[in-house]
Design an enzyme around this catalytic site. Structure first.
Site, PDB file in Angstrom:
ATOM      1  N   LYS A   1      20.702 -13.319   5.230  1.00  0.00           N
ATOM      2  CA  LYS A   1      19.681 -14.323   5.702  1.00  0.00           C
ATOM      3  C   LYS A   1      19.712 -15.499   4.715  1.00  0.00           C
ATOM      4  O   LYS A   1      19.724 -16.371   4.936  1.00  0.00           O
ATOM      5  CB  LYS A   1      18.130 -13.619   5.374  1.00  0.00           C
ATOM      6  CG  LYS A   1      17.952 -12.657   6.464  1.00  0.00           C
ATOM      7  CD  LYS A   1      16.431 -12.173   6.504  1.00  0.00           C
ATOM      8  CE  LYS A   1      16.238 -11.170   5.280  1.00  0.00           C
ATOM      9  NZ  LYS A   1      17.034 -10.114   5.062  1.00  0.00           N
ATOM     10  N   THR A   2      19.780 -15.115   3.369  1.00  0.00           N
ATOM     11  CA  THR A   2      19.777 -16.024   2.166  1.00  0.00           C
ATOM     12  C   THR A   2      21.145 -16.818   2.259  1.00  0.00           C
ATOM     13  O   THR A   2      21.298 -18.032   2.214  1.00  0.00           O
ATOM     14  CB  THR A   2      19.737 -15.224   0.871  1.00  0.00           C
ATOM     15  OG1 THR A   2      18.462 -14.571   0.953  1.00  0.00           O
ATOM     16  CG2 THR A   2      19.750 -16.403  -0.131  1.00  0.00           C
TER      17      THR A   2
ATOM     18  N   ARG B   1      18.737  -2.613  -2.627  1.00  0.00           N
ATOM     19  CA  ARG B   1      19.310  -3.534  -3.464  1.00  0.00           C
ATOM     20  C   ARG B   1      20.628  -2.978  -3.829  1.00  0.00           C
ATOM     21  O   ARG B   1      21.532  -3.855  -4.568  1.00  0.00           O
ATOM     22  CB  ARG B   1      18.571  -3.649  -5.053  1.00  0.00           C
ATOM     23  CG  ARG B   1      17.198  -4.025  -4.847  1.00  0.00           C
ATOM     24  CD  ARG B   1      17.023  -5.446  -4.023  1.00  0.00           C
ATOM     25  NE  ARG B   1      16.867  -5.485  -2.578  1.00  0.00           N
ATOM     26  CZ  ARG B   1      16.957  -5.992  -1.830  1.00  0.00           C
ATOM     27  NH1 ARG B   1      17.521  -7.507  -2.123  1.00  0.00           N
ATOM     28  NH2 ARG B   1      16.711  -5.947  -0.652  1.00  0.00           N
TER      29      ARG B   1
ATOM     30  N   GLN C   1      10.191  -5.942   4.250  1.00  0.00           N
ATOM     31  CA  GLN C   1      10.395  -6.419   2.998  1.00  0.00           C
ATOM     32  C   GLN C   1       8.972  -7.136   2.542  1.00  0.00           C
ATOM     33  O   GLN C   1       9.016  -7.768   1.482  1.00  0.00           O
ATOM     34  CB  GLN C   1      11.460  -7.093   2.591  1.00  0.00           C
ATOM     35  CG  GLN C   1      12.993  -6.025   2.946  1.00  0.00           C
ATOM     36  CD  GLN C   1      14.052  -7.085   2.380  1.00  0.00           C
ATOM     37  OE1 GLN C   1      14.138  -7.267   1.072  1.00  0.00           O
ATOM     38  NE2 GLN C   1      14.976  -7.412   3.242  1.00  0.00           N
TER      39      GLN C   1
HETATM   40  P1  ATP Z   1      17.820  -9.435   1.454  1.00  0.00           P
HETATM   41  O1  ATP Z   1      16.876  -9.351   2.672  1.00  0.00           O
HETATM   42  O2  ATP Z   1      17.875  -8.548   0.585  1.00  0.00           O
HETATM   43  O3  ATP Z   1      17.149 -10.794   0.864  1.00  0.00           O
HETATM   44  P2  ATP Z   1      19.764 -11.048   2.693  1.00  0.00           P
HETATM   45  O4  ATP Z   1      19.581 -10.643   4.395  1.00  0.00           O
HETATM   46  O5  ATP Z   1      19.216 -12.273   2.201  1.00  0.00           O
HETATM   47  O6  ATP Z   1      19.078  -9.917   2.028  1.00  0.00           O
HETATM   48  P3  ATP Z   1      22.137 -11.904   1.474  1.00  0.00           P
HETATM   49  O7  ATP Z   1      21.766 -11.787   0.022  1.00  0.00           O
HETATM   50  O8  ATP Z   1      22.279 -13.269   2.109  1.00  0.00           O
HETATM   51  O9  ATP Z   1      21.280 -10.899   2.476  1.00  0.00           O
HETATM   52  O10 ATP Z   1      23.548 -11.204   1.857  1.00  0.00           O
HETATM   53  C1  ATP Z   1      23.975  -9.852   1.420  1.00  0.00           C
HETATM   54  C2  ATP Z   1      25.391  -9.674   0.881  1.00  0.00           C
HETATM   55  O11 ATP Z   1      26.050  -9.703   2.184  1.00  0.00           O
HETATM   56  C3  ATP Z   1      25.789 -11.145  -0.011  1.00  0.00           C
HETATM   57  O12 ATP Z   1      26.603 -10.223  -0.952  1.00  0.00           O
HETATM   58  C4  ATP Z   1      26.544 -11.930   0.936  1.00  0.00           C
HETATM   59  O13 ATP Z   1      27.297 -12.616   0.375  1.00  0.00           O
HETATM   60  C5  ATP Z   1      27.126 -10.822   1.877  1.00  0.00           C
HETATM   61  N1  ATP Z   1      27.376 -11.377   3.226  1.00  0.00           N
HETATM   62  C6  ATP Z   1      26.449 -11.740   4.016  1.00  0.00           C
HETATM   63  N2  ATP Z   1      27.172 -12.125   5.164  1.00  0.00           N
HETATM   64  C7  ATP Z   1      28.384 -11.977   5.192  1.00  0.00           C
HETATM   65  C8  ATP Z   1      29.660 -12.267   5.986  1.00  0.00           C
HETATM   66  N3  ATP Z   1      29.375 -12.576   7.257  1.00  0.00           N
HETATM   67  N4  ATP Z   1      30.773 -11.673   5.386  1.00  0.00           N
HETATM   68  C9  ATP Z   1      30.758 -10.941   4.177  1.00  0.00           C
HETATM   69  N5  ATP Z   1      29.857 -10.907   3.431  1.00  0.00           N
HETATM   70  C10 ATP Z   1      28.573 -11.230   3.988  1.00  0.00           C
HETATM   71 MG    MG Z   2      17.745 -12.777   0.906  1.00  0.00          MG
END
Ligand code: ATP
Ligand code: MG
Length: 735
Positions: free
Chosen positions: A35-36, A616, A251
């Site tokens: 997401k981020t 995490r 979350q």
């Molecule tokens: P949270 O809910 O904990 O905030 P999030 O959904 O924001 O998590 P991110 O932090 O954006 O998730 O991504 C999690 C990890 O996965 C990061 O290390 C990110 O770089 C990696 N990631 C996300 N998408 C891809 C992708 N398509 N290919 C490889 N790595 C990815």
């Molecule tokens: Mg995030």
């Protein structure tokens, strides 16, 4: 134009998000699904492909650190700076608006932010001024009430007390507190948001200006927005702004602070044609960790419903360690950390997460014993330390002479011979003349009303403040040409603050003086952001608000490779190759309060917190609990956290290195022994009822040592808990 770098490596759903056509968008997705990452890439996409001016983008993140990372990442993707792009926390962005439009917001130009501590102190004084019984009107409760009202967007006149007399008094306290803040030019955290929302409501022309400017609004961690934040975004978006929100209902962990997960549903209702996209692939964790997280969160009801899968392998099982007590738990965790650091992990890739700040101390002691660098987020934060707040009070008084709280702090440290009586007179005079205490003090000095030591103390303080005030070209200070850190250093030295702390007991003084020096170097390295500078915010004002807003996060920059310690709340949005979730005991996590209050809502929020904690971890995850724990001087006996029993059996391996006794079904099965230092097996186990000649009957609750050294812990009905050497105790096994 080559745009492949903006979408390379993304999966189909992520790509759909990043490249979405104009319109409102909601990404509803579980932890670690990117997401981020897609939010960040969306910004780059808007700038590069949609030709949106950075100036027209406003992005909200959860911490300033996240904001800095997001900006850096965007700049790498775009290969150029993103000046003019507003990116920060709700508080940070709202603060910038208030600085820009202090007049329209009805604030003093010199207004300062106060932290939770100062706020509570001020409310306490208001309660006293109103002659209320402070056992019935507790400042802490008042603080909570006032903040909750502000988070709901309510001023005193908006609250209906019904016929509740206490509530009527509280509303009076709120009104008086508000008046005090207004006079002194102070805003608390909740006020920052409320004021900037009122700015939209009361200044249509201004709102219109910002609506035209910010055509794109992006919000991370949308599930944890509160009423006022949501209202703020909604107003700013108006009919034309495009909102891009990402969040995860599983979350949502800030409902106790007014966050409303319902904002996610409200968003799809309040904005026309919101497209909802789900991301289901997790890129963060191993299959095992993800399976455990999914199983735990599945027990919650009322979820919006999401599935997460990963193409990563299963990885190693999750370790569950049953410690005898908190010392044993800390020893085990730090020992594991030593081994991992010896293998391939950096210290900074390891996190110890806990439910409550009070848990960190034992781990800190063990880390110190082994000289392992670590960093605690939260707890007593750098900017909340007494000596730091003292030094900042001088700076605050320079920035805003009406800040009575800063004056009171400054006048007391170092002591200046200004007694309670003199201070009380000055406060009275200030109230009567409707001015600040500093002004009242100057008037009293001129009138010759203050004598002796108090007089010379106040005179020298006045002279110091005057000579170092910005815009004062006094020959003493050449004040205008001073840089921020030089000004701070002069304040610390010339006020006698440094000498004051140096004179304190040796050991303590060392670290306090070192902290003052650290503060000076933080000031030296402080960089005014281009956006703040463009907003006409002075370096000093920006630094002070940084210190107030950032208190929960950083502590200077000299923190390279450290083990990271923080609460589960602070860990939101972060990831670590190796995570220790400690203190997994009922009563700690889930918290006693959430258990006592019986309702399911609180327990579900705790479970979401467990989900945040588990997710995490990227590769290694260890959960630990202690059978007995000494905390705040009291020994407690807690059952293993109920969340442990919610982990699928096939995802965990239980570790109990020095155990001799089997543990009957604390969570399902008998504990497995994962160690080779296994001694003679006594005929009794944990949970066995025994009788002792002197102490009477009790239950075995712990054990350690081997052979003739074996000791057991027995919780006696009358005599309480005792450790006994098995060989001498002559315990009789009952039934
Ligand atoms: P949270 O809910 O904990 O905030 P999030 O959904 O924001 O998590 P991110 O932090 O954006 O998730 O991504 C999690 C990890 O996965 C990061 O290390 C990110 O770089 C990696 N990631 C996300 N998408 C891809 C992708 N398509 N290919 C490889 N790595 C990815
Ligand atoms: Mg995030």
């Amino acid at each position: 134009m080559d745009i492949s770098h903006l979408i390379d490596g993304l999966n189909a759903a992520q790509r759909e998000v990043v490249t979405a056509p104009p319109g409102h968008l909601l990404v509803l997705a579980g932890a670690g699904s990117g997401k981020t990452r897609v939010l960040t890439q969306r910004i780059a996409w808007l700038v590069e492909v949609e030709n949106v001016w950075p100036h027209a983008i406003l992005a909200v993140t959860f911490t300033n650190k996240a904001a800095a990372e997001m900006r850096a990442r965007c700049e790498r993707l775009l290969n150029r700076p993103t000046q003019g792009l507003w990116i920060g926390t709700f508080h940070g962005l709202a603060h910038r608006l208030l600085r820009l439009h202090w007049r329209e917001a009805g604030l003093l130009e010199t207004f300062q932010i106060i932290d939770a501590d100062d706020q509570q102190r001020l409310i306490k004084r208001v309660i006293a001024d109103q002659n209320l019984d402070d056992t019935r009107f507790v400042a802490k409760q008042g603080t909570w009430l006032i903040n909750a009202w502000k988070d709901e967007g309510k001023r005193p006149r908006d609250i209906d007390p019904g016929d509740n007399p206490d509530l009527m008094r509280w509303i009076d306290v709120y009104a008086a507190y508000e008046a005090t803040c207004q006079r002194q030019g102070l805003v608390d955290f909740a006020e920052i948001l409320l004021r900037s929302h009122e700015l939209w409501l009361k200044q249509p022309a201004l709102l219109d200006h910002y609506r035209r400017r910010f055509s794109h609004l992006l919000v991370d961690e949308f599930q944890d927005t509160n009423t006022i934040q949501y209202a703020w975004i909604r107003m700013l978006a108006g009919a034309s702004g495009q909102v891009f929100a990402v969040g995860d209902d599983d979350q949502s962990i800030y409902s106790w602070r007014g966050a409303r997960v319902a904002n996610m549903q409200a968003y799809t209702r309040d904005f026309p044609g919101v497209t909802t996209i789900r991301l289901e692939q997790n890129y963060r964790s191993t299959g095992t960790i993800l399976a455990a997280a999914n199983a735990v969160i599945a027990r919650n009801s009322e979820r919006l419903g999401k599935e997460l899968w990963t193409s990563a392998g299963q990885g190693e099982p999750i370790s569950v360690y049953a410690a005898y007590n908190e010392q044993d738990e800390a020893r085990y965790v730090i020992e594991r950390i030593r081994r991992l650091v010896g293998e391939d992990l950096k210290r900074s890739e390891i996190a110890i997460l806990y439910r409550a700040n009070a848990l960190s101390r034992v781990f800190e002691e063990e880390l110190i014993r082994h000289s392992i660098a670590y960093r605690v987020y939260g707890g007593l934060r750098f900017f909340e330390r007494a000596e730091i707040k003292d030094a900042l009070a001088y700076l605050r008084l320079l920035a805003n002479p009406s800040d009575d709280g800063a004056f009171e702090r400054v006048v007391a440290t170092p002591p200046r011979g200004v007694g309670d009586k003199t201070l009380e007179d000055l406060r009275g005079a200030a109230r009567a003349a409707d001015t600040s205490i500093l002004t009242a003090a100057a008037a009293a000095l001129r009138a010759g009303a203050i004598k002796g030591r108090a007089r010379s103390g106040l005179e020298s303080l006045g002279a110091l403040i005057e000579s170092l005030s910005p815009g004062n070209a006094s020959p003493l200070g050449a004040s205008d040409s001073l840089r921020l850190h030089e000004r701070l250093e002069q304040l610390i030295d010339r006020s006698g603050l440094r000498a004051h702390y140096e004179a304190q007991s040796k050991h303590d003084a060392d670290s306090r003086v070192a902290n003052l020096d650290e503060l000076i170097s933080v000031a030296r390295e402080f960089v005014l952001s281009a956006e703040d500078e463009a907003a006409g915010i002075s370096e000093m004002a920006a630094f002070l608000s940084y210190a107030a807003l950032e208190a929960g996060e950083g502590q200077g920059e000299a923190w390279d490779d450290c083990v990271q310690l923080m609460t589960l709340h602070a860990a939101k949005g972060l990831e670590f190759p190796c995570v220790f979730l400690v203190g997994m005991e009922d009563g700690l996590f889930p918290s006693q309060r959430s258990i006592d209050e019986g309702g399911n809502a609180q327990l579900e929020e705790e479970r979401r917190l467990a989900y945040v904690g588990i997710t995490r971890a990227r590769r290694h995850l260890t959960l630990s609990y202690a059978e007995s724990r000494r905390m705040r001087g009291q020994e407690t006996w807690n059952r293993p956290s109920r969340f442990l029993s919610e982990l699928p059996r096939n995802t965990i391996t239980e570790v109990r290195p020095r155990a001799q006794l089997s543990r009957p079904g604390s969570y399902g099965a008998r504990a497995r022994v994962a160690s080779d230092d296994w001694g003679d097996q006594p005929a009794i186990g944990l949970g066995t009822r025994v009788s002792h000649a002197q102490f009477g009957e009790g239950v075995i609750t712990g054990a350690e040592g081997q052979g003739s050294h074996a000791r057991v812990q027995v919780n006696f009905e009358d005599a309480g808990s005792k450790w006994l050497v098995l060989a001498y105790a002559n315990l009789v096994v009952l039934g």
